[in-house]
Enzyme design. Structure first.
Site, PDB file in Angstrom:
ATOM      1  N   GLY A   1       0.803  -1.228   0.000  1.00 35.06           N
ATOM      2  CA  GLY A   1       0.000   0.000   0.000  1.00 35.06           C
ATOM      3  C   GLY A   1       0.832   1.272   0.000  1.00 35.06           C
ATOM      4  O   GLY A   1       0.283   2.370  -0.148  1.00 35.06           O
TER       5      GLY A   1
ATOM      6  N   LYS B   1     -31.209  30.222   9.309  1.00 36.22           N
ATOM      7  CA  LYS B   1     -31.943  29.079   9.857  1.00 36.22           C
ATOM      8  C   LYS B   1     -32.680  29.549  11.104  1.00 36.22           C
ATOM      9  O   LYS B   1     -32.076  30.109  12.004  1.00 36.22           O
ATOM     10  CB  LYS B   1     -30.926  28.010  10.235  1.00 36.22           C
TER      11      LYS B   1
END
Ligand code: R5P
Length: 279
Positions: free
Chosen positions: A35, A181
């Site tokens: 990896g 909001k």
């Protein structure tokens, strides 16, 4: 001067090469069986522009390796999308200041750094080298023009992003506002523009980042209820995590677009010309 990129930013590097009329360095990327990342730049350069967005941890490692490959060169670093920039404060004890950690490591052995619409400008101080943030409000506005909207209203999803919305709107002499909001009850909130009505309007919601798309999808549902004619969602950086694109299309959004700071199928405008102007 030559340009080299990580895998993540190949298209933008190609566009920079065209805009600046400089060569792109051919580069090979591989992964070892365990990896680990392998990078090889196939040509040297005395002066090099290294271009690499950091969306994942692998992107960061690849960028560090590429920088090391040019450790004897004069390096201009472009970080079109700088991940970790949202953790720009220590919000709770024991947390890192992630933006500082990333900036410090990327700023080393770098002559100058360019970021694009970085989430928080104060992060630039952590590079410890000349660092400039460039804005894509011009190219974003040019893209909005191509949508042929009728007197569009440019909204930011919150007060924090209002400057970006205003900046984009100023390029087309359009109106701008931000979404507010209001909590109606424990479960219910109402989202609406602070001062301008969306009734019968073509609306563009612009944010620096579209991450999960949740902010824009929720806002769009409410703006349609308030009579918006069409809603177009724009991000400078299309992070598009956790099914964001589908979340936005299923919310009935008419178009989704972002720049090529993160190369996506919906990257409809480029950072190249603005960056080239600074280089
Ligand atoms: C917030 O810090 C950013 O400016 C964006 O508003 C946020 O990343 C959007 O997140 P999402 O797309 O997940 O609602």
């Amino acid at each position: 001067m030559k340009v080299v990129s990580t895998q993540r930013s190949q298209v933008l590097a190609g566009r920079l090469s065209n805009a600046l009329n400089i060569p792109v360095i051919d580069t090979r990327w591989q992964k070892f069986p365990d990896g680990e990342i392998y990078v090889r730049a196939m040509q040297p350069a005395e002066k090099v522009i290294i271009c690499g967005s950091v969306l994942t941890s692998d992107d960061l490692v690849e960028l560090l390796l590429l920088k090391d490959a040019f450790s004897s060169s004069d390096v201009t670093l472009i970080i079109p999308y700088m991940g970790y920039a949202r953790q720009d404060k220590q919000f709770n004890p024991g947390e890192p200041l992630s933006a500082r950690a990333i900036a410090q490591i990327l700023g080393k052995n770098t002559s100058r750094v360019y970021t694009v619409n970085i989430h928080e400008k104060s992060v630039l101080n952590h590079f410890h080298t000349e660092a400039t943030d460039v804005s894509l409000s011009g190219p974003a506005a040019e893209f909005i023009r191509t949508l042929s909207l009728n007197n569009p209203l440019i909204l930011s999803p919150d007060e924090g992003a209002l400057l970006l919305a205003r900046d984009v709107a100023s390029h087309g002499s359009w109106e701008s506002d931000y979404l507010q909001k209001t909590r109606i009850s424990g479960e219910q909130v109402r989202i609406e523009p602070k001062s301008v009505s969306v009734s019968e309007r073509d609306v563009v919601i612009i944010d620096d980042i579209i991450s999960t798309g949740g902010t824009q999808a929720t806002a769009a549902a409410m703006l349609y209820d308030q009579g918006a004619r069409s809603i177009h969602t724009m991000g400078i950086h299309g992070v598009l995590a956790s099914g964001a694109y589908t979340r936005l299309t299923s919310a009935g959004i008419d178009s989704i677009s972002c720049s090529d700071t993160i190369e996506r199928a919906c990257s409809t405008y480029s950072a190249a010309s603005v960056l080239a102007g600074y280089l």
